[in-house]
Write an enzyme that holds these catalytic residues in place. Sequence first.
Site, short mmCIF file in Angstrom:
data_model
loop_
_atom_site.label_atom_id
_atom_site.label_comp_id
_atom_site.label_asym_id
_atom_site.label_seq_id
_atom_site.Cartn_x
_atom_site.Cartn_y
_atom_site.Cartn_z
N GLY A 194 0.80 -1.21 0.00
CA GLY A 194 0.00 0.00 0.00
C GLY A 194 0.84 1.26 0.00
O GLY A 194 0.45 2.28 -0.55
N SER B 118 6.70 -0.05 -3.32
CA SER B 118 7.09 -1.36 -3.86
C SER B 118 8.34 -1.85 -3.15
O SER B 118 9.16 -1.06 -2.69
CB SER B 118 7.37 -1.29 -5.35
OG SER B 118 6.90 -0.11 -5.90
N ASP C 9 -2.39 -2.60 9.46
CA ASP C 9 -2.60 -3.35 8.22
C ASP C 9 -2.13 -4.79 8.37
O ASP C 9 -1.36 -5.30 7.56
CB ASP C 9 -1.89 -2.66 7.05
CG ASP C 9 -2.49 -3.04 5.71
OD1 ASP C 9 -3.55 -3.69 5.69
OD2 ASP C 9 -1.90 -2.70 4.68
#
Length: 548
Positions: free
Chosen positions: A333, A336, A448
């Site tokens: 999110g 990369s 997350d």
Amino acid sequence: MNQLVFFFFFFLFGKLCLCDPRATEAALICTNTTASITARKSFVANFLAVLDSFTPLIVRQRYAVVVKGSGDTRVYGFGECMKDLEQGDCNICFAQCKAQIMRCLPFQIGTRGGRLFYDGCYLRYDDYNFFDESLSETDRTVCATKDVGLSNETGFRANVMQLVRNLTVEAPKNDGFFVGSMGKGNNVSVYGLAQCWELVNASACEDCLVNAVSRISSCLPKEEGRVLNAGCYLRYSTNKFYYNSTAPPVGGNRGRRKLAIILATTFSTMALALIFATAIFFVNKKLVKKRQESKQLGALSPLLNKSKLNLSYESLEKATNYFSDTNKLGQGGSGSVYKGTLPNGKVVAIKRLFFNTRQWVDQFFNEVNLTSGINHKNLVKLLGCSITGPESLLVYEFVSNQSLHDYLFVRKDVEPLRWEERYKIVLGTAAGLAYLHEESKLRIIHRDIKPSNILLDEDLTPKIADFGLVRLFPEDKTHISTAIAGTLGYMAPEYAVRGMLTQKADVYSFGVLVIEITCGKRNKCFSPDMVCILHMIYIFELEGMESI
Ligand SMILES: *[C@@H]1O[C@H](CO)[C@@H](O)[C@H](O)[C@H]1NC(C)=O
Ligand SMILES: *[C@@H]1O[C@H](CO)[C@@H](O)[C@H](O)[C@H]1NC(C)=O
Ligand SMILES: *[C@@H]1O[C@H](CO)[C@@H](O)[C@H](O)[C@H]1NC(C)=O
Ligand SMILES: *[C@@H]1O[C@H](CO)[C@@H](O)[C@H](O)[C@H]1NC(C)=O
Ligand SMILES: *[C@@H]1O[C@H](CO)[C@@H](O)[C@H](O)[C@H]1NC(C)=O
Ligand SMILES: *[C@@H]1O[C@H](CO)[C@@H](O)[C@H](O)[C@H]1NC(C)=O
């Protein structure tokens, strides 16, 4: 507490009730700019401000029109839900959409605007006033890959075309929205939905849909097609995907809904106990330590300019072979991740962050210095960072066995995990979380937790990745953090919808993770296998929590 219990089952049996936010992506369209970097920085600030003001508007009126900033760096934002979605689904769809529009960030070199079409909602930002635009150059047609599979598809084609033409006539007359179906009684029915965005007037709406009809015909004879225009959305499908608000979907759903209610009542006591235990466990110690720790944090000011943690951008660029695609390990999110080899031969994972505005860099470095002190066998170790180059980079230890997500759901070349291994992963993850929440000096909420953020080393010891970053965002901007962290299906409902954040959000995600590990299924496709759910509650309540 009652609300929590409700939400718990809302989640577990989400598929069974009428709740489907249709948060599936139809298309993401980013557009380029040539603006200078200096201009981009305030553009970014305005962009975040726009995102920030969306949620209350969506909750109130199901669409949002926002303009922030002035002059060259003004940002225009628009969002809307499909008119057949229930408000709760609308909120959830939009929360997810908001998180994912970040993939079209204005931070990335060249990006100037973005449009994200979900099947349940839509979000767009740009650097000009596009609110009444009906067509643009980047409009897109998206067809399914599968043919409808009829020996004579003449009738199907005719049905689809008649249906979409009808929608085009009806939608402009009906407040820009219409649904319908064709071919009832035949073997293949086809369903359609047309919607124009709120600020597109009736005549522009019609133009937009007429264009859409001519383009959607190129999808035939596929079983599904969508046209995603600047001013409207048109979709047909052989599945009934929309809600008919005057009559709830017929068929199996009601019976299953009843089952869900029965199950919910039966197990609500258990859930209550579970949630109670969870909440108490995590809140308990925290309250004692809280004040004292926030003072400590203030004292740790960023006087660490020449830290050995700061690595040069050039060396990391070389280590990853200039961020070549062959070195790419994945996409998260916030950026990369690439595999890299440092000059001393050490293999590391290097994360390239989307965010690189001046205002964050100081905080970022401070954060890295703080979190680099964290050392726990169930947390991925942060080795260093670079804040001087065009992008901020983070350097982590390399974990060999990829993520739990790949292990459970993607790779076909590995044996299914044994029970002891699953158990070990659950316990290890819990230990890592407990450390973040309680035992480290910093109270870190991960925000997350999901299988792709749990990495496994050779002997399947789980390591939580990606913690600490979210603390970068200013305290009062909880919506921004909401937008970045969190994945639908793992987000605690109160967090997803209202942005309320406590450690409980992690505990909720952890609960979902445990179910997934136990069942070996993604939460997207849960079918209520009761043995499995019972098993999960059992482990979670009796063993998992005790041994943390
Ligand atoms: C946007 O940028 C990409 C990469 O720099 C380039 O390939 C593409 O052609 C650009 N698109 C437009 C519309 O300028
Ligand atoms: C509808 O919107 C279009 C495009 O913005 C505009 O040209 C047109 O005048 C509008 N029509 C009416 C009736 O307001
Ligand atoms: C397909 O069906 C239509 C009528 O529904 C008929 O006119 C047409 O000849 C058929 N085509 C073939 C190839 O059988
Ligand atoms: C379009 O749909 C409406 C409402 O379902 C129906 O009354 C009308 O006859 C349809 N028109 C055509 C051309 O199919
Ligand atoms: C929606 O439901 C009503 C009542 O059952 C029905 O008359 C109508 O045809 C339905 N509309 C669509 C588009 O399915
Ligand atoms: C529906 O399918 C059955 C067999 O699958 C076939 O015999 C029948 O003719 C079909 N009906 C229509 C209207 O296509």
